[in-house]
Design a protein around this motif. Structure first.
Motif, PDB file in Angstrom:
ATOM      1  N   UNK A 158      48.629 103.918  95.964  1.00 43.22           N
ATOM      2  CA  UNK A 158      48.991 105.285  95.571  1.00 43.22           C
ATOM      3  C   UNK A 158      50.461 105.403  95.170  1.00 43.22           C
ATOM      4  N   UNK A 159      51.233 104.337  95.378  1.00 37.67           N
ATOM      5  CA  UNK A 159      52.683 104.400  95.196  1.00 37.67           C
ATOM      6  C   UNK A 159      53.095 103.753  93.879  1.00 37.67           C
ATOM      7  N   UNK A 160      53.966 104.444  93.148  1.00 40.07           N
ATOM      8  CA  UNK A 160      54.602 103.887  91.960  1.00 40.07           C
ATOM      9  C   UNK A 160      56.067 103.600  92.326  1.00 40.07           C
ATOM     10  N   UNK A 161      56.420 102.327  92.407  1.00 30.77           N
ATOM     11  CA  UNK A 161      57.769 101.935  92.807  1.00 30.77           C
ATOM     12  C   UNK A 161      58.685 101.947  91.592  1.00 30.77           C
ATOM     13  N   UNK A 162      59.860 102.541  91.746  1.00 32.24           N
ATOM     14  CA  UNK A 162      60.788 102.651  90.626  1.00 32.24           C
ATOM     15  C   UNK A 162      61.625 101.379  90.501  1.00 32.24           C
ATOM     16  N   UNK A 163      61.693 100.845  89.297  1.00 36.62           N
ATOM     17  CA  UNK A 163      62.411  99.605  89.011  1.00 36.62           C
ATOM     18  C   UNK A 163      63.478  99.887  87.967  1.00 36.62           C
ATOM     19  N   UNK A 164      64.693  99.423  88.243  1.00 39.22           N
ATOM     20  CA  UNK A 164      65.818  99.717  87.352  1.00 39.22           C
ATOM     21  C   UNK A 164      66.467  98.495  86.727  1.00 39.22           C
ATOM     22  N   UNK A 165      66.158  97.301  87.222  1.00 41.02           N
ATOM     23  CA  UNK A 165      66.785  96.083  86.701  1.00 41.02           C
ATOM     24  C   UNK A 165      65.776  94.940  86.695  1.00 41.02           C
ATOM     25  N   UNK A 166      66.018  93.901  85.870  1.00 44.68           N
ATOM     26  CA  UNK A 166      65.147  92.720  85.906  1.00 44.68           C
ATOM     27  C   UNK A 166      65.151  92.047  87.275  1.00 44.68           C
ATOM     28  N   UNK A 167      66.301  92.073  87.948  1.00 43.24           N
ATOM     29  CA  UNK A 167      66.400  91.439  89.268  1.00 43.24           C
ATOM     30  C   UNK A 167      65.499  92.141  90.284  1.00 43.24           C
ATOM     31  N   UNK A 168      65.503  93.482  90.254  1.00 46.73           N
ATOM     32  CA  UNK A 168      64.657  94.200  91.197  1.00 46.73           C
ATOM     33  C   UNK A 168      63.172  93.993  90.845  1.00 46.73           C
ATOM     34  N   UNK A 169      62.875  93.894  89.587  1.00 48.04           N
ATOM     35  CA  UNK A 169      61.503  93.640  89.169  1.00 48.04           C
ATOM     36  C   UNK A 169      61.029  92.291  89.711  1.00 48.04           C
TER      37      UNK A 169
END
Length: 428
Positions: A158-169
């Protein structure tokens, strides 16, 4: 020989006129520096709220939510959004009380929530198991992994995780491999705020390719936050630019082989949701939270249909008919002269909140005395007739920074305190 005594200087008519004019100008200048007397008494609304608090036996600092005004704001949001049919996502951090969140969700007919920390995410997953949960900021991988390990596969989906950088992805791809379950990710795009996220179509296309290369990562959409728009010299131009940046991001999805249809394309915020509804938007949903209670920082033109619905109420502990500055008592007179709103001093129960005094009118913080979280000093003019145990009212500047500081919210129906709504556990 002694010098002859100087002759008295004789002033001509011209000199006397010039001198007199200077005195008058000086007087006018001094008068111009004086602040006006802003003092007054509670109006009928705050008198009713004072009586309601007294009847409820509340004699300590409390956060009050006016249910009638809250419902007015829900109706205002529905009216604004109706022509566009844009779904609304409720921002949890701005309304951090389960019953308050539930009331707004029911009023807006939505099961979409935006959350900003792991604690509130866990609470919302438990309280609203059918809700769609979008992160409003990227969480450290360690916190995301802890949540997913402690939740069922159904809850995690149910969760959409927010990603801001290639490293976090890459970190989230590793989490997905570690739990051997799919993880949904939404990519944050920079639409002009410059607070992070993928800054251009090229970097976004690379992130999409990176996500697609990981079979356990599921790209759920984009999030572009645009609160800067209303602070720009030309909000219309700033909004158009933000929309253009978002439009190019959507085109980048298509170029990377991802169909945006069916994805979450989240945009707006309380200050700009009306622009999305009225001017058109490439987003397919808007996030709104603070607009439902309208703190001071949200007194913007786009939220004129909304009413302030949240107040801090606190009793006066001590009332001084003449406030004297400690150690510099001699300055009190000149200070009172230039600002009559410093004549009386009122020490209230608690204080140092991120809030603005609103009633009685004319109350001010005192920069020379300083702030206090124990007995805050507010000064007022001779027209402010407060006594110990009377209430002072302040408006929160921002709701998320205040709501968790007071315990249960006092629910006001316009006449009485009709309920107490517990807040979520304290979290940052």
């Amino acid at each position: 020989m002694a010098d002859a005594p100087a002759k008295p200087r004789r002033f001509g008519r011209r000199a006397m006129i010039v001198g007199g004019a200077a005195v008058v100008a000086g007087g006018i200048g001094v008068a111009a520096l004086r602040k006006g007397d802003q003092g007054g008494a509670h109006d009928a609304y705050f008198l009713r709220l004072s009586k309601a608090l007294r009847d409820a036996g509340i004699a300590h600092p409390v956060l009050v939510v006016d249910r009638t005004r809250l419902d007015h704001n829900i109706a205002a949001a529905r009216k604004v959004l109706a022509p566009s049919r844009l779904p609304l996502r409720v921002v949890v951090k701005s309304l951090p009380a389960p019953q308050l969140i539930g009331h707004v969700m029911a009023g807006m007919g939505t099961n979409r929530l935006m959350v900003f920390n792991g604690a509130m995410l866990a609470d919302m997953a438990r309280l609203h198991p059918d809700a769609d949960l979008l992160l409003g900021k990227p969480l450290p991988a360690l916190e995301a992994a802890a949540f997913l390990r402690n939740q069922s596969a159904e809850a995690g989906a149910k969760v959409q995780w927010l990603i801001d950088t290639p490293e976090r992805l890459a970190q989230y791809a590793e989490i997905a491999r570690g739990i051997a379950r799919p993880v949904r990710v939404a990519l944050e795009i920079d639409v002009g705020l410059h607070r992070g996220g993928f800054p251009d179509p090229e970097s976004l296309a690379k992130a999409v390719a990176q996500a697609r290369a990981n079979p356990l990562l599921s790209l759920s959409g984009l999030m572009g936050y645009d609160p800067h728009v209303m602070k720009m010299p030309n909000p219309d131009a700033a909004y158009a630019e933000a929309q253009d940046r978002y439009r190019k991001s959507i085109a980048s999805l298509r170029s990377a082989g991802t169909d945006p249809a069916g994805l979450t394309l989240n945009g707006a915020g309380s200050p700009t949701y009306a622009l999305h509804a009225g001017k058109g938007t490439v987003a397919n949903e808007v996030s709104v939270g603070s607009a439902f209670v309208k703190p001071v920082d949200f007194d913007v033109s786009t939220l004129e249909p909304h009413l302030p619905a949240a107040f801090i109420a606190t009793p006066v502990i001590k009332a001084q008919q003449r406030f004297r500055l400690p150690g510099y008592e001699w300055l009190s007179g000149p200070i009172n002269f230039f600002d009559p709103n410093t004549e009386k001093g009122f020490f209230v129960y608690g204080g140092h909140w991120l809030a603005t005094p609103v009633s009685p009118p004319g109350l001010e913080y005192n920069g020379l005395f300083g702030r206090s979280s124990n007995q805050e000093l507010l000064t007022g003019s001779a027209r402010v007739a407060l006594h110990p145990d009377d209430y002072v009212f302040l408006r929160p500047n921002q709701s998320e920074a205040l709501f968790l500081q007071f315990g249960d919210i006092a629910l006001f129906d316009g006449q009485r305190i009709v309920d107490r709504w517990p807040t979520l556990p304290v979290s940052a």
